[in-house]
Design an enzyme around this catalytic site. Structure first.
Site, PDB file in Angstrom:
ATOM      1  N   LYS A 150      -3.370  -4.622   8.769  1.00 25.22           N
ATOM      2  CA  LYS A 150      -2.565  -3.535   9.217  1.00 25.22           C
ATOM      3  C   LYS A 150      -1.683  -3.939  10.799  1.00 25.22           C
ATOM      4  O   LYS A 150      -0.633  -3.779  10.685  1.00 25.22           O
ATOM      5  CB  LYS A 150      -3.311  -2.180   9.551  1.00 25.22           C
ATOM      6  CG  LYS A 150      -3.865  -1.346   8.370  1.00 25.22           C
ATOM      7  CD  LYS A 150      -2.989  -1.037   7.387  1.00 25.22           C
ATOM      8  CE  LYS A 150      -3.557  -0.548   5.984  1.00 25.22           C
ATOM      9  NZ  LYS A 150      -2.437  -0.294   4.937  1.00 25.22           N
ATOM     10  N   SER A 184      -2.556   2.400  10.196  1.00 27.82           N
ATOM     11  CA  SER A 184      -3.859   3.036  10.496  1.00 27.82           C
ATOM     12  C   SER A 184      -4.335   3.302  11.915  1.00 27.82           C
ATOM     13  O   SER A 184      -3.929   2.528  12.676  1.00 27.82           O
ATOM     14  CB  SER A 184      -4.898   2.259   9.612  1.00 27.82           C
ATOM     15  OG  SER A 184      -6.241   2.884  10.147  1.00 27.82           O
ATOM     16  N   TYR A 235      -9.507  -5.898   7.531  1.00 26.14           N
ATOM     17  CA  TYR A 235      -8.976  -4.920   7.052  1.00 26.14           C
ATOM     18  C   TYR A 235      -7.867  -4.231   8.249  1.00 26.14           C
ATOM     19  O   TYR A 235      -6.732  -4.405   8.035  1.00 26.14           O
ATOM     20  CB  TYR A 235      -9.586  -3.743   6.583  1.00 26.14           C
ATOM     21  CG  TYR A 235      -8.589  -2.355   6.399  1.00 26.14           C
ATOM     22  CD1 TYR A 235      -7.982  -2.063   5.391  1.00 26.14           C
ATOM     23  CD2 TYR A 235      -8.879  -1.547   7.407  1.00 26.14           C
ATOM     24  CE1 TYR A 235      -7.077  -1.064   5.252  1.00 26.14           C
ATOM     25  CE2 TYR A 235      -8.070  -0.103   7.338  1.00 26.14           C
ATOM     26  CZ  TYR A 235      -7.270  -0.147   6.092  1.00 26.14           C
ATOM     27  OH  TYR A 235      -6.660   1.020   6.066  1.00 26.14           O
TER      28      TYR A 235
HETATM   29  P1  NAD Z   1      -6.232   3.807  -2.667  1.00 29.50           P
HETATM   30  O1  NAD Z   1      -6.944   2.876  -2.831  1.00 29.50           O
HETATM   31  O2  NAD Z   1      -6.539   5.181  -3.103  1.00 29.50           O
HETATM   32  O3  NAD Z   1      -4.614   3.667  -2.959  1.00 29.50           O
HETATM   33  C1  NAD Z   1      -4.109   2.386  -2.815  1.00 29.50           C
HETATM   34  C2  NAD Z   1      -3.330   1.993  -4.053  1.00 29.50           C
HETATM   35  O4  NAD Z   1      -2.809   0.826  -4.207  1.00 29.50           O
HETATM   36  C3  NAD Z   1      -4.326   2.037  -5.215  1.00 29.50           C
HETATM   37  O5  NAD Z   1      -4.005   2.847  -6.467  1.00 29.50           O
HETATM   38  C4  NAD Z   1      -4.467   0.534  -5.808  1.00 29.50           C
HETATM   39  O6  NAD Z   1      -4.449   0.377  -7.117  1.00 29.50           O
HETATM   40  C5  NAD Z   1      -3.006  -0.005  -5.340  1.00 29.50           C
HETATM   41  N1  NAD Z   1      -2.871  -1.451  -5.090  1.00 29.50           N
HETATM   42  C6  NAD Z   1      -3.674  -1.910  -4.241  1.00 29.50           C
HETATM   43  N2  NAD Z   1      -3.166  -3.490  -4.224  1.00 29.50           N
HETATM   44  C7  NAD Z   1      -2.095  -3.195  -4.954  1.00 29.50           C
HETATM   45  C8  NAD Z   1      -1.190  -4.469  -5.348  1.00 29.50           C
HETATM   46  N3  NAD Z   1      -1.376  -5.815  -4.791  1.00 29.50           N
HETATM   47  N4  NAD Z   1      -0.006  -4.298  -6.260  1.00 29.50           N
HETATM   48  C9  NAD Z   1       0.096  -2.678  -6.690  1.00 29.50           C
HETATM   49  N5  NAD Z   1      -0.890  -1.906  -6.489  1.00 29.50           N
HETATM   50  C10 NAD Z   1      -1.965  -2.183  -5.375  1.00 29.50           C
HETATM   51  O7  NAD Z   1      -5.889   4.159  -1.039  1.00 29.50           O
HETATM   52  P2  NAD Z   1      -5.239   5.276  -0.148  1.00 29.50           P
HETATM   53  O8  NAD Z   1      -6.739   6.161   0.661  1.00 29.50           O
HETATM   54  O9  NAD Z   1      -4.362   6.318  -0.662  1.00 29.50           O
HETATM   55  O10 NAD Z   1      -4.452   4.629   0.909  1.00 29.50           O
HETATM   56  C11 NAD Z   1      -3.225   4.330   0.977  1.00 29.50           C
HETATM   57  C12 NAD Z   1      -2.841   3.483   2.219  1.00 29.50           C
HETATM   58  O11 NAD Z   1      -2.988   3.997   3.380  1.00 29.50           O
HETATM   59  C13 NAD Z   1      -3.426   2.153   2.305  1.00 29.50           C
HETATM   60  O12 NAD Z   1      -2.478   1.104   2.501  1.00 29.50           O
HETATM   61  C14 NAD Z   1      -4.585   2.434   2.948  1.00 29.50           C
HETATM   62  O13 NAD Z   1      -4.986   1.270   4.031  1.00 29.50           O
HETATM   63  C15 NAD Z   1      -3.791   3.324   4.237  1.00 29.50           C
HETATM   64  N6  NAD Z   1      -4.814   4.151   5.029  1.00 29.50           N
HETATM   65  C16 NAD Z   1      -5.741   5.041   4.344  1.00 29.50           C
HETATM   66  C17 NAD Z   1      -6.412   5.727   4.887  1.00 29.50           C
HETATM   67  C18 NAD Z   1      -7.669   6.243   4.350  1.00 29.50           C
HETATM   68  O14 NAD Z   1      -8.703   6.794   5.098  1.00 29.50           O
HETATM   69  N7  NAD Z   1      -7.659   6.453   3.232  1.00 29.50           N
HETATM   70  C19 NAD Z   1      -6.425   5.535   6.589  1.00 29.50           C
HETATM   71  C20 NAD Z   1      -5.614   4.833   6.935  1.00 29.50           C
HETATM   72  C21 NAD Z   1      -4.693   4.066   6.340  1.00 29.50           C
HETATM   73  N1  UFG Z   2     -20.269   8.493   8.699  1.00 31.47           N
HETATM   74  C1  UFG Z   2     -21.632   8.999   8.760  1.00 31.47           C
HETATM   75  N2  UFG Z   2     -22.041   8.858   7.311  1.00 31.47           N
HETATM   76  C2  UFG Z   2     -21.656   8.306   6.302  1.00 31.47           C
HETATM   77  C3  UFG Z   2     -20.120   7.866   6.585  1.00 31.47           C
HETATM   78  C4  UFG Z   2     -19.633   7.884   7.763  1.00 31.47           C
HETATM   79  O1  UFG Z   2     -22.396   9.548   9.561  1.00 31.47           O
HETATM   80  O2  UFG Z   2     -22.427   8.144   5.366  1.00 31.47           O
HETATM   81  C5  UFG Z   2     -19.898   8.954  10.111  1.00 31.47           C
HETATM   82  C6  UFG Z   2     -19.194   7.841  10.817  1.00 31.47           C
HETATM   83  O3  UFG Z   2     -20.147   7.161  11.438  1.00 31.47           O
HETATM   84  C7  UFG Z   2     -18.116   8.266  11.680  1.00 31.47           C
HETATM   85  C8  UFG Z   2     -17.671   9.338  10.856  1.00 31.47           C
HETATM   86  O4  UFG Z   2     -18.695   9.815   9.997  1.00 31.47           O
HETATM   87  O5  UFG Z   2     -18.554   8.799  12.974  1.00 31.47           O
HETATM   88  C9  UFG Z   2     -16.195   8.840   9.678  1.00 31.47           C
HETATM   89  O6  UFG Z   2     -16.366   7.809   9.263  1.00 31.47           O
HETATM   90  P1  UFG Z   2     -15.611   7.344   8.054  1.00 31.47           P
HETATM   91  O7  UFG Z   2     -16.310   6.113   7.506  1.00 31.47           O
HETATM   92  O8  UFG Z   2     -15.264   8.547   7.246  1.00 31.47           O
HETATM   93  O9  UFG Z   2     -14.138   7.041   8.795  1.00 31.47           O
HETATM   94  P2  UFG Z   2     -13.734   5.992   9.932  1.00 31.47           P
HETATM   95  O10 UFG Z   2     -13.470   6.698  10.968  1.00 31.47           O
HETATM   96  O11 UFG Z   2     -15.026   5.124  10.360  1.00 31.47           O
HETATM   97  O12 UFG Z   2     -12.942   5.225   9.488  1.00 31.47           O
HETATM   98  C10 UFG Z   2     -11.639   5.558   8.571  1.00 31.47           C
HETATM   99  C11 UFG Z   2     -11.118   4.591   7.609  1.00 31.47           C
HETATM  100  C12 UFG Z   2     -10.666   3.289   8.067  1.00 31.47           C
HETATM  101  C13 UFG Z   2      -9.437   3.677   9.229  1.00 31.47           C
HETATM  102  C14 UFG Z   2     -10.000   4.608  10.242  1.00 31.47           C
HETATM  103  C15 UFG Z   2      -8.939   5.409  10.904  1.00 31.47           C
HETATM  104  O13 UFG Z   2     -12.310   3.894   6.881  1.00 31.47           O
HETATM  105  O14 UFG Z   2     -10.232   2.411   7.384  1.00 31.47           O
HETATM  106  O15 UFG Z   2     -10.552   5.904   9.386  1.00 31.47           O
HETATM  107  O16 UFG Z   2      -7.868   6.048  10.184  1.00 31.47           O
HETATM  108  F1  UFG Z   2      -9.158   2.647   9.992  1.00 31.47           F
END
Ligand code: NAD
Ligand code: UFG
Length: 332
Positions: A152, A124, A148
């Protein structure tokens, strides 16, 4: 080629499963359904008209994980599984460390035992902490501001040590920026349990009347309109980035790191205005205080991924908003 997706029924994993199946790969999924629904399996199969093999296992269960590798000849793994809510990680740090770190350690142990040597890991942009300048390049220093983010960061370090000790392994650390949007079918998208923490799912629920109004966290940032700026990337572009990373691993590069972002920063107000164009102005908002821990601006340099993977994002902001609204309307 048989690709194992951990967490493959989640938001990013399910979109990646579709892209892989469409490209002719076979897909095996391990997911404990802690943050996903078994119905997603049928939806992936409906979209692609192909079957996936599914195991409802927890990656922390080493013996179960071995069963998966026993029953399937796995060629490469994409490791999505993990807990991902920043706020929750502050309240339950041990759950985050236990789930995210133990899962990864089990996975690479079993991969080594079964001679599976190509791994893509979901990292991330959070590992850049407060970057000193924009855009962010892969060689910027890393740090973390919450448990969190530390999972990572720690996993990246574990994988680096592991690859040094096992040079036959190829590992891609993909640092995602802000994934948004949904599959064009309207069947797959982001559907968080409870009240969404992230911007797009929150906007989507306001647009269908499930939530009253959006609170914009801060309008006094050092940005063009005072609201926070992020690099939003369509989840289908992100999914395609994984296919590009898998192809790269075929060339035995060792450990490689790529930003997956668009290189363009949009403010919260840009996002609300673009979304309102798609839904007819249904998203009402108010300004609220800054959210603790938020940074003002964050966007990627996606150059390295373009040069070395031949990958770049192609979906527009309008695509991101339209697909999100379409998914939200379909999934009431
Ligand atoms: P998500 O929660 O939709 O998907 C993660 C999946 O992993 C879920 O289906 C959950 O049931 C499964 N899971 C969790 N722990 C497990 C375990 N111990 N064993 C088996 N399954 C397990 O999340 P996502 O948004 O699809 O994110 C996928 C990956 O990308 C994550 O590692 C997340 O940290 C990373 N990531 C996501 C974002 C974002 O904003 N969505 C940003 C940066 C990184
Ligand atoms: N925001 C609002 N109102 C809300 C939610 C968010 O104004 O209800 C704003 C935040 O302040 C920020 C922007 O929208 O300025 C984006 O916020 P998000 O929560 O959607 O995303 P972040 O950039 O804070 O964080 C996300 C994931 C993290 C990840 C990061 C970088 O939640 O896990 O992107 O990948 F680490």
């Amino acid at each position: 080629m048989n690709i194992l997706l951990t967490g493959g029924l989640g938001y990013i994993g399910s979109h990646t499963a579709v892209e892989l199946l469409d490209a002719g790969f076979d897909v095996v999924v391990v997911d404990n359904l802690s943050n996903s629904d078994i119905k997603v399996k049928d939806k992936i199969e409906k979209i692609t008209n192909k079957k996936i093999k599914f195991y409802e296992y927890d990656l922390r269960d080493l013996e179960k994980l071995k069963l998966v590798f026993n029953e399937n000849k796995i060629d490469a793994v994409i490791h999505f599984a993990g807990l991902k809510a920043v706020g929750e990680s502050v309240e339950k740090p041990l759950e985050y460390y236990e789930n995210n770190l133990f899962s990864t350690i089990n996975l690479i142990k079993v991969m080594k035992e079964y001679g599976v040597k190509n791994l893509v890991f979901s990292s991330s942009a959070t590992v850049y902490g407060r970057a000193k300048s924009m855009p962010i390049y892969e060689d910027f220093p890393t740090s973390a501001t919450n448990p969190y983010g530390r999972t990572k960061l720690f996993i990246e370090e574990i994988l680096k040590d592991f690859e040094l000790a096992n040079p036959e392994f190829n590992i891609a650390l993909l640092r995602y920026f802000n994934p948004v949007g949904a599959h064009k079918s309207g069947l797959l998208g982001e559907d968080p349990k409870g009240i969404p923490n992230n911007l797009m799912p929150y906007i989507a629920r306001v647009s269908v009347g499930k939530l009253k109004e959006l609170s914009i966290f801060g309008n006094d940032y050092n940005t063009k309109d005072g609201t926070g700026v992020r690099d939003y990337i369509h989840v289908v572009d992100l999914a395609q980035g994984h296919l590009a990373a898998l192809r790269k691993l075929e060339q035995n590069p060792g450990l490689v790191i790529y930003n997956l972002g668009t290189g363009v920063g949009y403010s919260v107000l840009d996002m609300v205005n673009a979304y309102n164009k798609c839904c007819g102005g249904k998203v009402k908002y108010k300004f609220a205080p800054r959210r603790p821990g938020d940074i003002d601006v964050c966007y990627a340099s996606p150059e390295k991924a373009y040069k070395e993977l031949g990958w770049k994002a192609t979906h527009s902001l309008e695509d991101m908003c339209e697909s999100t609204y379409n998914f939200q309307k379909n999934n009431q």
